[in-house]
Motif scaffolding. Sequence first.
Motif, PDB file in Angstrom:
ATOM      1  N   ALA A 170      21.392  13.359  38.472  1.00 16.55           N
ATOM      2  CA  ALA A 170      22.196  12.126  38.462  1.00 16.55           C
ATOM      3  C   ALA A 170      22.542  11.718  37.032  1.00 16.55           C
ATOM      4  N   ARG A 171      21.569  11.849  36.123  1.00 16.99           N
ATOM      5  CA  ARG A 171      21.818  11.524  34.710  1.00 16.99           C
ATOM      6  C   ARG A 171      22.892  12.439  34.127  1.00 16.99           C
ATOM      7  N   ALA A 172      22.863  13.709  34.509  1.00 17.62           N
ATOM      8  CA  ALA A 172      23.888  14.647  34.036  1.00 17.62           C
ATOM      9  C   ALA A 172      25.255  14.309  34.604  1.00 17.62           C
ATOM     10  N   LEU A 173      25.265  13.728  35.794  1.00 15.29           N
ATOM     11  CA  LEU A 173      26.519  13.446  36.505  1.00 15.29           C
ATOM     12  C   LEU A 173      27.136  12.116  36.110  1.00 15.29           C
ATOM     13  N   VAL A 174      26.336  11.195  35.603  1.00 11.40           N
ATOM     14  CA  VAL A 174      26.776   9.810  35.442  1.00 11.40           C
ATOM     15  C   VAL A 174      27.944   9.660  34.462  1.00 11.40           C
ATOM     16  N   GLY A 175      28.073  10.581  33.521  1.00  6.69           N
ATOM     17  CA  GLY A 175      29.137  10.474  32.525  1.00  6.69           C
ATOM     18  C   GLY A 175      30.425  11.186  32.906  1.00  6.69           C
ATOM     19  N   ASP A 176      30.588  11.524  34.179  1.00  7.17           N
ATOM     20  CA  ASP A 176      31.793  12.217  34.670  1.00  7.17           C
ATOM     21  C   ASP A 176      32.055  13.511  33.887  1.00  7.17           C
ATOM     22  N   PRO A 177      31.112  14.455  33.907  1.00  6.83           N
ATOM     23  CA  PRO A 177      31.259  15.676  33.110  1.00  6.83           C
ATOM     24  C   PRO A 177      32.273  16.645  33.708  1.00  6.83           C
ATOM     25  N   VAL A 178      32.780  17.546  32.863  1.00  2.00           N
ATOM     26  CA  VAL A 178      33.622  18.636  33.361  1.00  2.00           C
ATOM     27  C   VAL A 178      32.757  19.809  33.798  1.00  2.00           C
ATOM     28  N   ALA A 179      31.498  19.842  33.320  1.00  2.00           N
ATOM     29  CA  ALA A 179      30.593  20.935  33.676  1.00  2.00           C
ATOM     30  C   ALA A 179      29.157  20.447  33.636  1.00  2.00           C
ATOM     31  N   ILE A 180      28.348  20.989  34.547  1.00  2.00           N
ATOM     32  CA  ILE A 180      26.899  20.785  34.548  1.00  2.00           C
ATOM     33  C   ILE A 180      26.251  22.089  34.096  1.00  2.00           C
TER      34      ILE A 180
END
Length: 239
Positions: free
Chosen positions: A148-158
């Motif tokens: 969720a922390r990785a996703l919260v900033g609206d990333p283009v890639a995980i």
Amino acid sequence: MIAFVNADLDIRKKPIFRNLNFTIQPGELVYIVGRSGSGKTTLLKSLYMEIKPVKGEVIVNGFSSRKIRKGKIAVLRRKLGIVFQDFRLLEDRNVYDNLAFVLKVTGTKHSLIKEKVMTALKEVGLEQAAKEMPQNLSGGEQQRVVIARALVGDPVAIIADEPTGNLDPETSIEILEYLKKINAKGISVIIGTHDYDLVRHHPSRTLMIKDMNLVECTIEPAPSGTCWHPVPKQAAVAS
């Protein structure tokens, strides 16, 4: 898009990869597989430019390792979500504040923070745990917070480095399913793992580390009673 162009990667002057040439298209899910110590973490660190090639270049979301200035590395990292094996959650802050901290550091408007945090937690089924302290959660729940922390900033890639390395097999499959769900939204997901059985559960493009390079491979079942094993398809990765 992610591209490696004639890239050599070293650690403390020790050669790890030589002449890497491959691309990852937007929205792809790609596994990087190899035994522990084979170079998976080195490769993934080069994506967020903690490590830079000694030769050639890595291009991520329009940024080139050859040309990027130090100040722009932070800009690049804001568009990448990083999932670590050892969680790296702030133990003095609750789940909500762990995610909110990321948004505050990147200058997100205060009025948007609550909505973004709760949306990210809902994506991993943990909106009810927003006020919990990380150490009170199970390992699987903590890893879902990390996602969720990785996703919260609206990333283009995980970018996920051994995201299931500390988890039991059932929980590992659960974590992978959350990453697949995120990928279905059009976000690229790059997973480094030594767990071939995990890859077999959700097949996707798979690159195996071999002889300081990468080869495309499939993960096929071995005869009953033995382990799953990778079967290379070609000698080198095609772009």
